[in-house]
Motif scaffolding. Sequence first.
Motif, PDB file in Angstrom:
ATOM      1  N   GLU A  30       4.864   1.199 -13.054  1.00 26.23           N
ATOM      2  CA  GLU A  30       6.420   1.175 -12.383  1.00 26.23           C
ATOM      3  C   GLU A  30       7.503   0.574 -12.577  1.00 26.23           C
ATOM      4  O   GLU A  30       7.282  -0.407 -13.585  1.00 26.23           O
ATOM      5  CB  GLU A  30       6.247   0.752 -10.303  1.00 26.23           C
ATOM      6  CG  GLU A  30       5.842   1.949 -10.131  1.00 26.23           C
ATOM      7  CD  GLU A  30       6.643   3.096 -10.106  1.00 26.23           C
ATOM      8  OE1 GLU A  30       7.507   3.851  -9.953  1.00 26.23           O
ATOM      9  OE2 GLU A  30       5.416   4.471 -10.368  1.00 26.23           O
ATOM     10  N   LYS A  31       8.809   1.094 -13.053  1.00 26.44           N
ATOM     11  CA  LYS A  31       9.761  -0.389 -14.090  1.00 26.44           C
ATOM     12  C   LYS A  31      10.401  -1.171 -12.232  1.00 26.44           C
ATOM     13  O   LYS A  31      10.246  -1.108 -11.727  1.00 26.44           O
ATOM     14  CB  LYS A  31      11.250   0.748 -14.227  1.00 26.44           C
ATOM     15  CG  LYS A  31      10.613   1.854 -15.071  1.00 26.44           C
ATOM     16  CD  LYS A  31      12.012   2.616 -15.350  1.00 26.44           C
ATOM     17  CE  LYS A  31      12.452   3.073 -16.701  1.00 26.44           C
ATOM     18  NZ  LYS A  31      12.994   4.328 -17.110  1.00 26.44           N
ATOM     19  N   VAL A  32      10.593  -2.368 -13.361  1.00 27.34           N
ATOM     20  CA  VAL A  32      10.901  -3.214 -12.238  1.00 27.34           C
ATOM     21  C   VAL A  32      12.609  -3.304 -12.709  1.00 27.34           C
ATOM     22  O   VAL A  32      13.272  -3.139 -12.657  1.00 27.34           O
ATOM     23  CB  VAL A  32      10.831  -4.794 -12.940  1.00 27.34           C
ATOM     24  CG1 VAL A  32      11.221  -5.414 -12.039  1.00 27.34           C
ATOM     25  CG2 VAL A  32       9.456  -4.630 -12.954  1.00 27.34           C
ATOM     26  N   MET A  41       0.612  -1.198  -0.186  1.00 32.53           N
ATOM     27  CA  MET A  41       0.037   0.160   0.238  1.00 32.53           C
ATOM     28  C   MET A  41       1.015   1.449   0.255  1.00 32.53           C
ATOM     29  O   MET A  41       0.576   2.106  -0.803  1.00 32.53           O
ATOM     30  CB  MET A  41      -0.788  -0.389   1.466  1.00 32.53           C
ATOM     31  CG  MET A  41      -1.955   0.765   1.119  1.00 32.53           C
ATOM     32  SD  MET A  41      -3.421   0.445  -0.118  1.00 32.53           S
ATOM     33  CE  MET A  41      -3.860   2.174   0.600  1.00 32.53           C
ATOM     34  N   ARG A  42       2.043   1.162   1.125  1.00 35.22           N
ATOM     35  CA  ARG A  42       2.880   2.519   1.263  1.00 35.22           C
ATOM     36  C   ARG A  42       3.202   2.326  -0.280  1.00 35.22           C
ATOM     37  O   ARG A  42       3.715   3.855  -0.836  1.00 35.22           O
ATOM     38  CB  ARG A  42       3.644   2.584   2.110  1.00 35.22           C
ATOM     39  CG  ARG A  42       3.861   2.630   3.470  1.00 35.22           C
ATOM     40  CD  ARG A  42       4.224   2.285   3.749  1.00 35.22           C
ATOM     41  NE  ARG A  42       5.874   2.550   4.129  1.00 35.22           N
ATOM     42  CZ  ARG A  42       6.776   2.253   4.620  1.00 35.22           C
ATOM     43  NH1 ARG A  42       6.444   1.693   5.498  1.00 35.22           N
ATOM     44  NH2 ARG A  42       7.954   2.465   4.175  1.00 35.22           N
ATOM     45  N   GLY A  68       3.236   6.201  -3.748  1.00 36.48           N
ATOM     46  CA  GLY A  68       4.593   7.379  -4.241  1.00 36.48           C
ATOM     47  C   GLY A  68       4.465   7.016  -6.216  1.00 36.48           C
ATOM     48  O   GLY A  68       5.540   7.154  -6.486  1.00 36.48           O
ATOM     49  N   SER A  69       3.751   5.834  -6.385  1.00 35.35           N
ATOM     50  CA  SER A  69       3.784   5.350  -7.667  1.00 35.35           C
ATOM     51  C   SER A  69       2.919   6.305  -8.758  1.00 35.35           C
ATOM     52  O   SER A  69       2.748   7.469  -8.247  1.00 35.35           O
ATOM     53  CB  SER A  69       3.177   4.148  -8.141  1.00 35.35           C
ATOM     54  OG  SER A  69       1.729   4.370  -7.415  1.00 35.35           O
ATOM     55  N   CYS A  85      -3.639  12.056  -9.052  1.00 33.24           N
ATOM     56  CA  CYS A  85      -3.789  12.735  -8.367  1.00 33.24           C
ATOM     57  C   CYS A  85      -3.602  14.041  -9.059  1.00 33.24           C
ATOM     58  O   CYS A  85      -4.260  15.190  -8.391  1.00 33.24           O
ATOM     59  CB  CYS A  85      -2.798  13.236  -7.501  1.00 33.24           C
ATOM     60  SG  CYS A  85      -3.197  11.344  -5.648  1.00 33.24           S
ATOM     61  N   LEU A  86      -2.958  14.159  -9.838  1.00 38.24           N
ATOM     62  CA  LEU A  86      -2.690  15.177 -10.945  1.00 38.24           C
ATOM     63  C   LEU A  86      -4.152  15.373 -11.283  1.00 38.24           C
ATOM     64  O   LEU A  86      -4.533  16.878 -11.605  1.00 38.24           O
ATOM     65  CB  LEU A  86      -1.926  15.406 -12.037  1.00 38.24           C
ATOM     66  CG  LEU A  86       0.074  15.528 -10.951  1.00 38.24           C
ATOM     67  CD1 LEU A  86       0.709  14.783 -12.140  1.00 38.24           C
ATOM     68  CD2 LEU A  86      -0.041  16.873 -10.635  1.00 38.24           C
TER      69      LEU A  86
END
Length: 195
Positions: A53-55, A1-2, A6-7, A14-15
Amino acid sequence: MRRWFGSTKNIAGCLGGLIGLVLYAVGVIGPLWLMFVVMAVLYTAGALVAPPEKVRLVVDPAVEAAQVRSALEALLQTVAGHSGRLPPSAVDGVRHVAEVLSDLLKDPLRLAATPDLQYRVLLLARTDLPLSVETYLNLPRWFASRRDAGGTSAEDELAKQLDLLRGKAEKLAAEYYAADVNRQEDHTRYLGEDC
């Protein structure tokens, strides 16, 4: 969840939601309830459109080297704390091997440029050296000094292991510094040519 907060998907969402709030503030969206619907739709659209997200499977060499050097320091503290249980030569042997390995880890990018060498240094620092000390310290004190039918004891085995580890560490250091030694030899030859 955290990780979600930041993802890139959450930030893009949000934007999008913020755009919906601005549209309401400037009067493009009428009633308040419609603003919430528009914000939810824009948030969802932003989250869906944003790239994943990049791995990251490869550890940063600098971070890894710092962790291993820290683990070597912790090992030295453990050895110092059990110096009464370890033969004095073993304490010196562990300290020597740890110093050589720590020195090799000071420039992690240079070490990472030679993956095979890096692997062997990390294996020696993370597994081989701690395992030798740990195995010995986990034996009861009376058993560690006891000799078997062949005349060897756990202390003797630890001494043999530390000699082998010292040899491996010094061989790795010779390999690591080989280019520097060659450069120095080349410079000596160059200086000797003018005489």
